[in-house]
Write a protein that holds these residues in place. Structure first.
Motif, mmCIF file in Angstrom:
data_model
loop_
_atom_site.group_PDB
_atom_site.id
_atom_site.type_symbol
_atom_site.label_atom_id
_atom_site.label_comp_id
_atom_site.label_asym_id
_atom_site.label_seq_id
_atom_site.Cartn_x
_atom_site.Cartn_y
_atom_site.Cartn_z
ATOM 1 N N GLY A 1 0.794 -1.221 0.000
ATOM 2 C CA GLY A 1 0.000 0.000 0.000
ATOM 3 C C GLY A 1 0.824 1.268 0.000
ATOM 4 O O GLY A 1 0.276 2.369 -0.048
ATOM 5 N N THR A 2 2.128 1.138 0.042
ATOM 6 C CA THR A 2 3.022 2.296 0.008
ATOM 7 C C THR A 2 3.670 2.380 -1.365
ATOM 8 O O THR A 2 4.332 1.429 -1.808
ATOM 9 N N CYS A 3 3.485 3.510 -2.038
ATOM 10 C CA CYS A 3 3.994 3.632 -3.400
ATOM 11 C C CYS A 3 5.420 4.173 -3.364
ATOM 12 O O CYS A 3 5.654 5.379 -3.250
ATOM 13 N N THR A 4 6.369 3.266 -3.465
ATOM 14 C CA THR A 4 7.783 3.636 -3.423
ATOM 15 C C THR A 4 8.223 4.213 -4.766
ATOM 16 O O THR A 4 7.512 4.121 -5.776
ATOM 17 N N ARG A 5 9.422 4.782 -4.783
ATOM 18 C CA ARG A 5 9.949 5.330 -6.028
ATOM 19 C C ARG A 5 10.084 4.257 -7.113
ATOM 20 O O ARG A 5 9.706 4.505 -8.269
ATOM 21 N N PRO A 6 10.560 3.047 -6.821
ATOM 22 C CA PRO A 6 10.607 2.030 -7.883
ATOM 23 C C PRO A 6 9.222 1.719 -8.461
ATOM 24 O O PRO A 6 9.091 1.517 -9.670
ATOM 25 N N ILE A 7 8.189 1.678 -7.606
ATOM 26 C CA ILE A 7 6.843 1.423 -8.122
ATOM 27 C C ILE A 7 6.402 2.564 -9.024
ATOM 28 O O ILE A 7 5.841 2.353 -10.103
ATOM 29 N N ARG A 8 6.650 3.799 -8.601
ATOM 30 C CA ARG A 8 6.277 4.958 -9.407
ATOM 31 C C ARG A 8 6.990 4.920 -10.766
ATOM 32 O O ARG A 8 6.389 5.225 -11.802
ATOM 33 N N ASP A 9 8.266 4.543 -10.760
ATOM 34 C CA ASP A 9 9.015 4.481 -12.015
ATOM 35 C C ASP A 9 8.478 3.381 -12.925
ATOM 36 O O ASP A 9 8.403 3.546 -14.158
ATOM 37 N N LEU A 10 8.102 2.255 -12.332
ATOM 38 C CA LEU A 10 7.512 1.159 -13.106
ATOM 39 C C LEU A 10 6.195 1.599 -13.740
ATOM 40 O O LEU A 10 5.960 1.360 -14.933
ATOM 41 N N VAL A 11 5.347 2.260 -12.970
ATOM 42 C CA VAL A 11 4.062 2.717 -13.487
ATOM 43 C C VAL A 11 4.274 3.737 -14.605
ATOM 44 O O VAL A 11 3.577 3.711 -15.629
ATOM 45 N N ALA A 12 5.234 4.637 -14.435
ATOM 46 C CA ALA A 12 5.525 5.625 -15.478
ATOM 47 C C ALA A 12 5.974 4.930 -16.763
ATOM 48 O O ALA A 12 5.584 5.338 -17.873
ATOM 49 N N PHE A 13 6.769 3.889 -16.628
ATOM 50 C CA PHE A 13 7.240 3.129 -17.787
ATOM 51 C C PHE A 13 6.076 2.489 -18.527
ATOM 52 O O PHE A 13 5.973 2.573 -19.761
ATOM 53 N N GLU A 14 5.159 1.855 -17.777
ATOM 54 C CA GLU A 14 4.008 1.208 -18.410
ATOM 55 C C GLU A 14 3.040 2.256 -18.981
ATOM 56 O O GLU A 14 2.400 2.016 -20.012
ATOM 57 N N ALA A 15 2.933 3.411 -18.332
ATOM 58 C CA ALA A 15 2.061 4.474 -18.840
ATOM 59 C C ALA A 15 2.560 4.982 -20.188
ATOM 60 O O ALA A 15 1.754 5.317 -21.071
ATOM 61 N N ASP A 16 3.878 5.045 -20.358
ATOM 62 C CA ASP A 16 4.424 5.450 -21.660
ATOM 63 C C ASP A 16 4.026 4.446 -22.741
ATOM 64 O O ASP A 16 3.743 4.830 -23.886
#
Length: 299
Positions: free
Chosen positions: A203-218
């Motif tokens: 439930g905690t959105c760490t920087r690696p998770i945010r980077d992964l989501v940004a990658f998939e969003a692209d």
């Protein structure tokens, strides 16, 4: 259930569960709108039937899918069925000669969900989305209609739009899917960014998770760009709807980005004011195209 009641049930399903897409469908001529609702209603109906049996009951889910497939076959043969969605869906399929191969591809993807809950690579996920998303785009195409000679060239953009929509849903619904025992983020990508399933469950959105989501969003945005090539291949009365849907669903990615790609602590939603503005932006073109169609009918 009467055919009229079945179409109304499909409309309500779309309004309740697909708010952004439903808003976009209001830009279609009325005669197209109900058929789009029927296609959406079928996809939602089958997904709900399978999910109602629960992730821990694969035998029950398989039996439910077998039953709805049997009812579909009966409805397509013109037999009466005890089902709220299938009368409208079968009528739409027959009216527009929607390809049975696309319907079967969708049903195959639902059956895959019974046993496959993880995808090693993005190519594996794309193969799943071929049935769960791209096939839906192809089913919609005969209803939306293309300009003369564009039936074949419009197919790939329609598939791309289906992929874009579903990948957006996957990113928005990471926590919800995980609660159902499913992970639609490719495991290869998770490993690349150092993200584990335990991280997603925390439930905690760490920087690696945010980077992964940004990658998939692209990746999702690239599907949206590819889909745009098909808008001008549609008849004018369908273009405002698809442009609006493109912007409404793409707006979910904007909201995810605005939250610094945190998809764990809240569900990304396009604000009501922005949704209304997108709808209003395309309303004039939609009305003009519908009036032009009506004039052509009387000449």
């Amino acid at each position: 259930m009467t055919l009229t009641a079945s179409y109304e049930h499909c409309r309500r399903l779309n309004a309740r569960h697909g708010r952004s897409f439903y808003l976009a469908t209001l830009l279609l001529p009325g005669w197209k709108r109900r058929h789009v609702h029927a296609l959406y209603g079928f996809a939602r109906h089958v997904d709900d039937i399978v999910d109602e049996c629960g992730p821990g009951n694969p035998a029950g889910r398989s039996a439910a899918l077998d039953a709805v497939t049997a009812r579909l076959d009966a409805a397509m043969a013109g037999e009466p069925v005890r089902d709220r969605v299938l009368p409208a869906f079968a009528h739409t399929v027959r009216s527009f000669d929607v390809g049975r191969a696309d319907i079967d591809a969708f049903l195959d993807s639902m059956r895959a969900d019974l046993t496959v809950t993880r995808y090693d690579t993005y190519d594996d996920l794309l193969a799943y989305m071929e049935g769960s998303a791209a096939a839906i785009g192809l089913m919609m195409l005969p209803v939306l209609e293309t300009v003369p000679g564009a039936q074949h060239s419009a197919r790939e953009p329609a598939r791309e739009l289906g992929r874009a929509f579903q990948l957006t849903n996957f990113l928005r619904d990471v926590s919800e899917d995980l609660a159902r025992g499913r992970v639609y983020l490719p495991l290869e990508d998770m490993a690349k960014f150092g993200v584990t399933e335990a991280d997603l469950a925390s439930g905690t959105c760490t920087r690696p998770i945010r980077d992964l989501v940004a990658f998939e969003a692209d990746r999702a945005r690239n599907h949206y760009r590819q889909a745009l090539q098909g808008v001008e291949l549609l008849t004018p009365s369908s273009r405002p709807c698809i442009r609006a849907a493109h912007q409404l669903y793409g707006g979910i990615l904007d909201e995810i980005a605005a939250a610094d790609h945190d998809v764990l602590t809240g569900r990304a939603r396009v604000p009501r004011r922005r949704r209304a503005a997108i709808y209003a932006r395309h309303l004039l073109a939609a009305n003009a195209a519908t009036r032009a169609e009506r004039r052509l009918e009387t000449t």
